[in-house]
Scaffold this active site. Structure first.
Site, short mmCIF file in Angstrom:
data_model
loop_
_atom_site.label_atom_id
_atom_site.label_comp_id
_atom_site.label_asym_id
_atom_site.label_seq_id
_atom_site.Cartn_x
_atom_site.Cartn_y
_atom_site.Cartn_z
N ALA A 80 0.87 -1.17 0.00
CA ALA A 80 0.00 0.00 0.00
C ALA A 80 0.91 1.22 0.00
O ALA A 80 2.07 1.14 0.41
CB ALA A 80 -0.88 -0.02 1.24
N GLY A 109 0.75 -4.90 0.79
CA GLY A 109 -0.44 -5.01 -0.06
C GLY A 109 -0.18 -5.71 -1.38
O GLY A 109 -1.10 -6.28 -1.98
N GLU A 123 -0.28 -9.32 -0.48
CA GLU A 123 -1.69 -9.65 -0.19
C GLU A 123 -2.49 -9.78 -1.48
O GLU A 123 -3.39 -10.61 -1.58
CB GLU A 123 -2.28 -8.58 0.74
CG GLU A 123 -1.65 -8.64 2.13
CD GLU A 123 -2.01 -7.43 2.99
OE1 GLU A 123 -1.68 -6.30 2.60
OE2 GLU A 123 -2.62 -7.64 4.05
N GLU A 136 4.80 -4.99 7.42
CA GLU A 136 4.08 -3.87 8.04
C GLU A 136 4.52 -3.55 9.46
O GLU A 136 4.45 -2.40 9.89
CB GLU A 136 2.56 -4.12 8.00
CG GLU A 136 1.91 -3.92 6.64
CD GLU A 136 1.99 -5.14 5.73
OE1 GLU A 136 2.74 -6.09 6.06
OE2 GLU A 136 1.31 -5.14 4.70
N1 COA Z 1 4.63 3.20 -0.71
C1 COA Z 1 5.02 4.36 -1.23
N2 COA Z 1 6.18 4.51 -1.90
C2 COA Z 1 6.95 3.42 -2.03
C3 COA Z 1 6.62 2.17 -1.49
C4 COA Z 1 5.38 2.08 -0.80
N3 COA Z 1 4.95 0.94 -0.28
N4 COA Z 1 7.61 1.29 -1.78
C5 COA Z 1 8.53 1.98 -2.47
N5 COA Z 1 8.14 3.27 -2.62
C6 COA Z 1 8.84 4.33 -3.32
C7 COA Z 1 10.04 4.85 -2.51
O1 COA Z 1 9.63 5.79 -1.53
C8 COA Z 1 10.87 5.46 -3.62
O2 COA Z 1 10.30 6.69 -3.96
P1 COA Z 1 11.29 7.96 -4.27
O3 COA Z 1 12.14 7.51 -5.42
O4 COA Z 1 10.34 9.06 -4.60
O5 COA Z 1 12.09 8.18 -3.01
C9 COA Z 1 10.63 4.52 -4.80
O6 COA Z 1 9.40 3.83 -4.53
C10 COA Z 1 11.71 3.47 -4.95
O7 COA Z 1 11.84 2.77 -3.72
P2 COA Z 1 13.24 2.62 -2.93
O8 COA Z 1 12.90 2.36 -1.49
O9 COA Z 1 14.12 3.77 -3.23
O10 COA Z 1 13.81 1.30 -3.64
P3 COA Z 1 14.86 0.27 -3.03
O11 COA Z 1 15.27 -0.60 -4.16
O12 COA Z 1 15.92 0.98 -2.25
O13 COA Z 1 14.02 -0.62 -1.96
C11 COA Z 1 12.08 -1.88 -1.22
C12 COA Z 1 12.98 -1.45 -2.41
C13 COA Z 1 10.89 -2.61 -1.78
C14 COA Z 1 12.88 -2.79 -0.27
C15 COA Z 1 11.64 -0.61 -0.45
O14 COA Z 1 11.09 0.31 -1.39
C16 COA Z 1 10.60 -0.85 0.61
O15 COA Z 1 10.92 -1.34 1.69
N6 COA Z 1 9.33 -0.48 0.33
C17 COA Z 1 8.26 -0.56 1.28
C18 COA Z 1 7.80 -1.96 1.49
C19 COA Z 1 6.73 -2.00 2.55
O16 COA Z 1 6.96 -1.73 3.72
N7 COA Z 1 5.53 -2.35 2.13
C20 COA Z 1 4.41 -2.45 2.99
C21 COA Z 1 3.61 -1.21 2.94
S1 COA Z 1 2.13 -1.39 3.93
#
Ligand code: COA
Length: 267
Positions: free
Chosen positions: A73, A118, A121, A141
């Site tokens: 999400a 999400g 999910e 989460e």
């Molecule tokens: N919601 C909003 N934005 C998200 C996102 C999410 N769930 N997951 C990634 N993004 C965005 C980042 O903020 C970043 O945006 P920016 O370039 O404007 O800063 C962009 O997507 C790229 O992500 P980034 O974190 O820089 O990539 P990465 O390769 O370093 O890491 C992940 C990849 C997937 C490990 C990391 O993005 C992450 O942990 N995401 C969240 C996962 C999460 O907690 N999901 C559950 C949400 S309820």
């Protein structure tokens, strides 16, 4: 010939091929296909289209690009929620995913990269899953100060059992595609994006050679095994709402957006 359907979408595309396979692609690659409200509404509209359009026989859901199926999400939206809106947010996601799970036509999740929160999910709501070998699965989460809110506590338990579900959700760890396959979370691991699509299509074409009424009954009957879990979804949404009342929820979300470690206080 591949045709786009008549409905306009903001963050997804829906194309139907000559075999009646609808390809739904989440298109927010710059945000790792994070599922914001607009994207969830697109997905809801697309599922209505799938339900209503007799030309559509089956569905593949995937994400744009090679990095993410969907990384969860949208955390920038979650950061703004309070108890009431968070519960609604959770229920809305649960409703959209129930449309996927209860679809009378077979739905395959083609997992092309991160399937987190999400995104994981959504993959779990699909009837079957084919993943590329670099895909990663997880429900992280708790690291944001909350719990899965789009049915993950229920469907992951149904999929891989209680002990592994509790481990995965409480640690927030990710699984490789191979580990996910060994646990029964996914059906197949493949080595490339092309193979992911061809394997998904092959499975759907094989299913299409049988009667669609019988297939719909199979889906419905198997889903009925889990129908007694209804209260679990309500509890999940209630807790998702309650978590948004805590300091830790807002700290966790802010820390992700500010790219720093969260300082949880247990309140
Ligand atoms: N919601 C909003 N934005 C998200 C996102 C999410 N769930 N997951 C990634 N993004 C965005 C980042 O903020 C970043 O945006 P920016 O370039 O404007 O800063 C962009 O997507 C790229 O992500 P980034 O974190 O820089 O990539 P990465 O390769 O370093 O890491 C992940 C990849 C997937 C490990 C990391 O993005 C992450 O942990 N995401 C969240 C996962 C999460 O907690 N999901 C559950 C949400 S309820």
């Amino acid at each position: 010939m591949v045709t786009a359907t008549r409905i306009a979408y903001n963050n997804i595309s829906l194309e139907v091929d000559e075999e009646g396979i609808a390809l739904i692609t989440i298109r927010r690659a710059a945000k790792l296909n994070a599922l914001n409200t607009e994207t969830l509404e697109d997905l809801r509209k697309a599922m209505y289209e799938v339900y209503e359009n007799a030309e559509i026989k089956s569905v593949i859901i995937t994400g744009e690009g090679t990095k993410a199926f969907a990384a969860g999400a949208d955390i920038s939206e979650l950061a703004e929620l309070d108890e009431v809106s968070a519960k609604k947010y959770s229920q809305n996601g649960q409703d959209v995913y129930a449309m996927v799970e209860n679809c009378r036509k077979p739905v395959i999740g083609a997992i092309n990269g991160y399937a987190l929160g999400g995104g994981c999910e959504l993959a779990l709501a699909c009837h079957m899953r084919v993943a590329v070998e670099n895909a990663k699965f997880g429900l992280p989460e708790v690291k944001l100060g909350t719990l899965p809110g789009f049915g993950g506590t229920q469907r992951l338990t149904q999929s891989i059992g209680k002990a592994k579900t509790l481990e995965l959700i409480m640690t927030g760890d990710m699984l490789s595609a191979q580990e996910a396959k060994e646990l029964g979370l996914i059906n197949y691991v493949v080595t490339s994006h092309e193979e992911m699509m061809s394997k998904s299509r092959e499975m759907l074409l094989k299913i299409a050679s049988s009667g669609p009424v019988a297939i719909a009954m199979v889906i419905n009957s198997v889903n009925t095994v889990y129908s007694t879990f209804e209260r679990g979804y309500q509890k999940e949404a209630q807790f998702f709402g309650a978590s948004a009342k805590t300091h830790d929820f807002h700290e966790g979300m802010r820390a992700f957006l500010e790219k720093r470690k969260p300082a949880f206080q247990g309140k």
